[in-house]
Design a protein around this motif. Structure first.
Motif, short mmCIF file in Angstrom:
data_model
loop_
_atom_site.label_atom_id
_atom_site.label_comp_id
_atom_site.label_asym_id
_atom_site.label_seq_id
_atom_site.Cartn_x
_atom_site.Cartn_y
_atom_site.Cartn_z
N GLN A 194 0.87 -1.16 0.00
CA GLN A 194 0.00 0.00 0.00
C GLN A 194 0.92 1.22 0.00
O GLN A 194 1.85 1.30 0.79
CB GLN A 194 -0.88 0.01 1.24
N MET A 195 0.67 2.17 -0.89
CA MET A 195 1.62 3.26 -1.08
C MET A 195 0.91 4.61 -1.04
O MET A 195 -0.26 4.73 -1.45
CB MET A 195 2.37 3.10 -2.41
N ARG A 196 1.63 5.61 -0.54
CA ARG A 196 1.07 6.96 -0.49
C ARG A 196 2.20 7.97 -0.64
O ARG A 196 3.32 7.76 -0.17
CB ARG A 196 0.32 7.19 0.82
N TRP A 197 1.90 9.09 -1.32
CA TRP A 197 2.87 10.13 -1.59
C TRP A 197 2.33 11.48 -1.15
O TRP A 197 1.13 11.75 -1.22
CB TRP A 197 3.16 10.24 -3.10
N GLY A 207 -2.18 12.49 6.99
CA GLY A 207 -1.21 11.94 6.05
C GLY A 207 -1.60 12.01 4.59
O GLY A 207 -0.72 12.04 3.72
N PHE A 208 -2.91 12.02 4.31
CA PHE A 208 -3.36 12.12 2.92
C PHE A 208 -3.74 13.58 2.69
O PHE A 208 -4.79 14.04 3.11
CB PHE A 208 -4.55 11.19 2.70
N ALA A 251 8.47 5.07 -7.47
CA ALA A 251 9.06 4.31 -6.37
C ALA A 251 10.22 5.05 -5.71
O ALA A 251 10.52 4.82 -4.53
CB ALA A 251 9.54 2.95 -6.87
N SER A 252 10.87 5.94 -6.46
CA SER A 252 12.05 6.63 -5.92
C SER A 252 11.77 8.07 -5.52
O SER A 252 12.69 8.80 -5.13
CB SER A 252 13.18 6.60 -6.96
N LEU A 253 10.53 8.51 -5.58
CA LEU A 253 10.20 9.89 -5.22
C LEU A 253 10.52 10.17 -3.75
O LEU A 253 10.22 9.36 -2.87
CB LEU A 253 8.72 10.16 -5.46
N ASP A 254 11.07 11.36 -3.51
CA ASP A 254 11.32 11.77 -2.13
C ASP A 254 10.02 11.95 -1.36
O ASP A 254 10.03 11.90 -0.11
CB ASP A 254 12.10 13.08 -2.12
N THR A 255 8.92 12.18 -2.07
CA THR A 255 7.65 12.41 -1.39
C THR A 255 6.92 11.11 -1.02
O THR A 255 5.85 11.16 -0.43
CB THR A 255 6.72 13.26 -2.28
N LEU A 256 7.49 9.96 -1.37
CA LEU A 256 6.89 8.68 -0.99
C LEU A 256 6.91 8.54 0.54
O LEU A 256 7.95 8.73 1.18
CB LEU A 256 7.66 7.53 -1.62
N GLN A 257 5.78 8.21 1.12
CA GLN A 257 5.67 8.06 2.57
C GLN A 257 6.05 6.62 2.95
O GLN A 257 5.23 5.71 2.87
CB GLN A 257 4.25 8.38 3.04
N ASP A 274 2.22 2.25 8.60
CA ASP A 274 2.10 2.40 10.05
C ASP A 274 0.73 2.94 10.47
O ASP A 274 0.37 2.86 11.66
CB ASP A 274 3.19 3.34 10.58
N CYS A 275 -0.03 3.51 9.52
CA CYS A 275 -1.33 4.07 9.91
C CYS A 275 -2.30 2.99 10.38
O CYS A 275 -3.32 3.30 11.00
CB CYS A 275 -1.93 4.89 8.76
N TRP A 276 -1.99 1.72 10.10
CA TRP A 276 -2.84 0.62 10.57
C TRP A 276 -2.23 -0.13 11.77
O TRP A 276 -2.83 -1.06 12.30
CB TRP A 276 -3.08 -0.39 9.44
N THR A 277 -1.05 0.29 12.22
CA THR A 277 -0.35 -0.44 13.28
C THR A 277 -1.16 -0.49 14.57
O THR A 277 -1.17 -1.51 15.28
CB THR A 277 1.02 0.23 13.56
N ASP A 278 -1.86 0.59 14.91
CA ASP A 278 -2.56 0.67 16.19
C ASP A 278 -3.94 0.03 16.17
O ASP A 278 -4.69 0.16 17.15
CB ASP A 278 -2.68 2.14 16.62
N LEU A 279 -4.31 -0.64 15.10
CA LEU A 279 -5.57 -1.39 15.11
C LEU A 279 -5.45 -2.55 16.11
O LEU A 279 -4.56 -3.39 15.99
CB LEU A 279 -5.88 -1.92 13.70
N LYS A 280 -6.32 -2.59 17.09
CA LYS A 280 -6.17 -3.51 18.22
C LYS A 280 -7.01 -4.77 18.03
O LYS A 280 -8.02 -4.78 17.34
CB LYS A 280 -6.61 -2.81 19.50
#
Length: 454
Positions: A111-114, A369-370, A425-431, A436-442
């Motif tokens: 999953q990718m976001r810029w 983030g978006f 894939a090499s953009l500096d703006t790639l997050q 990690d935005c889903w890491t805290d799903l419990k």
């Protein structure tokens, strides 16, 4: 928009009309002339039109396509398009890629976001500023698409362009664009879109000094409005809100270039005059624009979150009924009223590949983030959905009617996997931390019907 701003032109002679004609429905004929009597009528021979013009047909479909999908326009122009001074030469636009993009693709699965692309430092016009993010399908087989972002800070003065590979759906995000086309002038601001048909010659001026946005290049069947099905006769995008320009021409006797995209490569030739010399035209193959604020959304008014297909503005069909080559979907301001439910998009995996952008405001499923000008990519069968913060907020919300305001996101959705370019894939703006935005799903399962919501 029923009137457009006065035309900015540096040509010795430029003529423009001051309004847009309504587009009552795709497939219907239009006629428009910028000089009286330029359009032949009745028994007047189209091969001997007034003013010494040449008749030229631009076809957007096979000659024998059924009447409902047969598209062509007659252009009455000062010189025919075949006149140019030299054979086509190779031209380089290295950041613009086409499918299949085997020599320059990134196959990493994620999953990718810029964040937004930075504005260019050097002088960069619209076609020079196109940066391909993903490609899908096969440009040679006329199926699939490419998702681009663009940045520009300079006008196309004597350079002109047409795309033989597909039509271009342009979504400005910062700064307006003035499209000077063979068939008229369209001014397109953020919050509006335009579609430039396959083969149409145009150049682009910047209305605000610089511009940034998104482009969907459609290799397949042209965009049209989706069927409404059980929705009935109204809502979604309405035909009267699609507008096509009136006739306009530029009589300029100075050296110009025409740049062509053909089978994924670029070529250029020189001519001694402006190619935007169509004095009159009639037909049903034309550019058009649309104001996204005129979209009339429908939604769930009791419970459940509906599929995003109810927000489809335009669709490019494939050979399989109900499966789109491309859907152009928006998420506009709207009321949320569903009860006893989860209002944001649910977590999901599906066969479509989704490239998203945010024009302005905030997207309700990704509150952090978006950002406007940003992009995300969720490929086919790759799980995605609300981030942990959005899930918590929606799950605990008091479900009173709420209006989402100051928001406009969109999606280029296709049946094909979207392959990432090495540039993206090499953009500096790639997050790099997007996942990690889903890491805290419990884990909330504890063996009791109530679950653990502590």
């Amino acid at each position: 928009m029923n009137e457009m701003s006065p035309l900015k032109s540096t040509s010795p002679r430029a003529v423009a009309a001051n309004n847009f004609a309504y587009m009552p429905g795709f497939g219907n004929d239009f006629e428009t002339e910028s000089l009286p009597g330029a359009l032949p009528h009745g028994m007047n021979s189209p091969q001997r039109p007034a003013y010494g013009l040449y008749a030229e047909q631009l076809s957007g479909s096979p000659f024998t396509a059924p009447r409902g999908t047969n598209e062509r326009s007659w252009l009455y122009r000062i010189r025919p398009s075949v006149k140019h001074h030299q054979r086509f030469q190779s031209f380089k636009l290295p950041a613009w890629k086409s499918a299949p993009n085997a020599a320059d693709q990134e196959l990493s699965l994620a999953q990718m976001r810029w964040n937004p692309l930075p504005m260019p430092i050097g002088e960069t016009n619209f076609i020079e500023g196109i940066r391909t993010m993903t490609t899908a399908g096969d440009v040679f087989g006329q199926a699939g698409m490419a998702a681009h972002a663009y940045v520009a800070n300079a006008d196309m003065v004597d350079d002109h362009f047409f795309n033989a590979d597909g039509e271009l759906l342009v979504v400005p995000q910062v700064g307006g664009l003035r499209f000077m086309t063979e068939m008229g002038v369209m001014e397109v601001q953020p919050g509006e879109i335009c579609v430039l048909p396959r083969g149409l010659v145009f150049k682009v001026e910047l209305m605000d000094g610089s511009s940034r946005g998104y482009v969907c290049e459609n290799y397949g069947a042209k965009f049209t409005m989706p069927d409404r099905g059980p929705i009935g006769a109204n809502c979604l995008a309405n035909p009267r809100d699609f507008k096509t320009p009136v006739a306009w021409f530029e009589e300029k006797e100075t050296p110009c270039r025409i740049i062509v995209k053909w089978c994924g490569s670029f070529h250029v030739t020189e001519i001694g005059h402006s190619p935007l010399d169509v004095v009159a035209w009639h037909g049903n193959y034309a550019p058009y624009k649309y104001d996204l604020s005129t979209f009339s959304p429908v939604g769930a008014i009791l419970f459940d979150h509906p599929d995003p297909s109810i927000f489809t503005v335009l669709t490019a069909p494939s050979g399989e009924e109900g499966t789109a080559n491309i859907d152009f979907v928006i998420f506009p301001p709207r009321w949320l009223v569903a009860e006893n439910t989860f209002r944001p998009p649910w977590y999901h995996r599906n066969i479509m590949s989704e490239f998203m952008g945010l024009i302005h405001g905030q997207y309700d499923a990704k509150e952090e983030g978006f950002v406007p000008g940003g992009m995300s990519l969720h490929n086919m069968m790759l799980a995605h959905g609300p981030d942990a913060t959005g899930f918590e907020k929606a799950s605990r919300a008091d479900l009173k009617p709420v209006k989402l305001e100051n928001t406009m996101a969109f999606m280029f959705e296709t049946r094909f996997p979207q392959l990432l370019t090495r540039y993206a894939a090499s953009l500096d703006t790639l997050q790099d931390n997007y996942i990690d935005c889903w890491t805290d799903l419990k884990k909330r399962f504890n063996g009791t019907p109530e679950g653990d919501w502590s």
